[in-house]
Design an enzyme around this catalytic site. Sequence first.
Site, PDB file in Angstrom:
ATOM      1  N   THR A 140       0.863  -1.180   0.000  1.00 35.60           N
ATOM      2  CA  THR A 140       0.000   0.000   0.000  1.00 35.60           C
ATOM      3  C   THR A 140       0.897   1.226   0.000  1.00 35.60           C
ATOM      4  O   THR A 140       1.496   1.579   1.014  1.00 35.60           O
ATOM      5  CB  THR A 140      -0.928   0.020   1.221  1.00 35.60           C
ATOM      6  OG1 THR A 140      -1.796  -1.120   1.175  1.00 35.60           O
ATOM      7  CG2 THR A 140      -1.788   1.279   1.231  1.00 35.60           C
ATOM      8  N   LYS A 216      -8.093   1.658  -2.690  1.00 37.14           N
ATOM      9  CA  LYS A 216      -7.702   1.305  -1.321  1.00 37.14           C
ATOM     10  C   LYS A 216      -7.527   2.552  -0.459  1.00 37.14           C
ATOM     11  O   LYS A 216      -7.996   2.613   0.685  1.00 37.14           O
ATOM     12  CB  LYS A 216      -6.393   0.499  -1.362  1.00 37.14           C
ATOM     13  CG  LYS A 216      -5.716   0.266  -0.012  1.00 37.14           C
ATOM     14  CD  LYS A 216      -6.410  -0.791   0.811  1.00 37.14           C
ATOM     15  CE  LYS A 216      -5.744  -0.977   2.174  1.00 37.14           C
ATOM     16  NZ  LYS A 216      -4.463  -1.687   2.109  1.00 37.14           N
ATOM     17  N   LYS A 291      -0.443   5.931   8.442  1.00 34.74           N
ATOM     18  CA  LYS A 291       0.334   5.860   7.200  1.00 34.74           C
ATOM     19  C   LYS A 291      -0.581   5.922   5.986  1.00 34.74           C
ATOM     20  O   LYS A 291      -0.345   6.693   5.039  1.00 34.74           O
ATOM     21  CB  LYS A 291       1.138   4.564   7.178  1.00 34.74           C
ATOM     22  CG  LYS A 291       1.805   4.262   5.833  1.00 34.74           C
ATOM     23  CD  LYS A 291       1.958   2.756   5.628  1.00 34.74           C
ATOM     24  CE  LYS A 291       2.192   2.435   4.169  1.00 34.74           C
ATOM     25  NZ  LYS A 291       2.089   1.006   3.866  1.00 34.74           N
TER      26      LYS A 291
END
Length: 342
Positions: A140, A216, A291
């Site tokens: 990611t 995402k 994050k």
Amino acid sequence: MRAVSAVASPLRRISPIALRQGLRRGFSSSRNLQATWGFIGLGRMGFPMAKNLRAKIPAEDTIFVQDVNTAASKKFLEENPQGVRIADNVREVAEKAETIITVLPEPQHVAGVYKQILEPPTLLKDGFTTTERLFIDCSTIDPMTSGHVANAAHTSGQGKFIDAPMSGGVVGAQAGTLTFMIGAAPEVVERATAVLSLMGRRVLHLGDQGSGLKGKLANNYLLALNNIATAEAMNMGIQWGLDPKALAGMINISTGKCWPSEVNNPVPGVIEGAPASRGYEGGFGVTLANKDLKLAIKAAKEAKIKLALADTAQAFYDEVEQAENCKGRDFSVVYRYLGGKE
């Protein structure tokens, strides 16, 4: 509209026989249909993913694994002695594998690993296989870094690159029930789906390269905000004297219902088994949540997309992440940081 329909329509099931045939079609016939795989990044997510992959591919296939933590590679080989080789470096993985899967922590790690993989651009000339390589990055990271890597792979003609971030956490990785959101050219969707289905339950094609990451990050941005709002609403009601379970029950049949309220409620005792009821242990770490939030905000700002709550949410998670009684906990620990009654 294309991305919406891709998400709304479940991908057709691939039977085990069709799966194997689909994988084999792209493999060199000169080695009796044996396939070679590469897996780079054996961390908390990568290790169980690679383990599931090794368990589901044919016994005669070989996986070349590599991690900067040599102890992780050695442990993987000890637990999976058949058909596993430890590569000396990531370039060796790329040279010897037809399908390379990467699971790495940060954008700089992805950029660095693929620089080593793709330079010099001679994989097709000097490689172990004549098959067009498929690079699947399950990290990611930000879409811009992913795009740069994809461009390097595609313009050098060394393989097809797709982004395939996942959802489901360590538990999902261990159980093989992950959901992958992929950004891929139409011609590689079937092959990528077949590969990822060996490690997960669902594969959602959201569009061309970069689309998986964008989906995402949009989802996790919403999740981060819903988590704060749920903690605030629960704390508000409890401070007013409402019973926590009654309040959560009402919210979860009303318009405030969301994943943090229904599945990962931040108030201890409301949902048995939730991280909040285990001292906020396990779950989706506040550092990881922060994050992903920062990656989403960065990508949105680069695209000049207006966000009303982003800066406030980021500053809040920065504070929570550094608080001594919240460090290393599930991100629902924001309730504790707000002074919620435990």
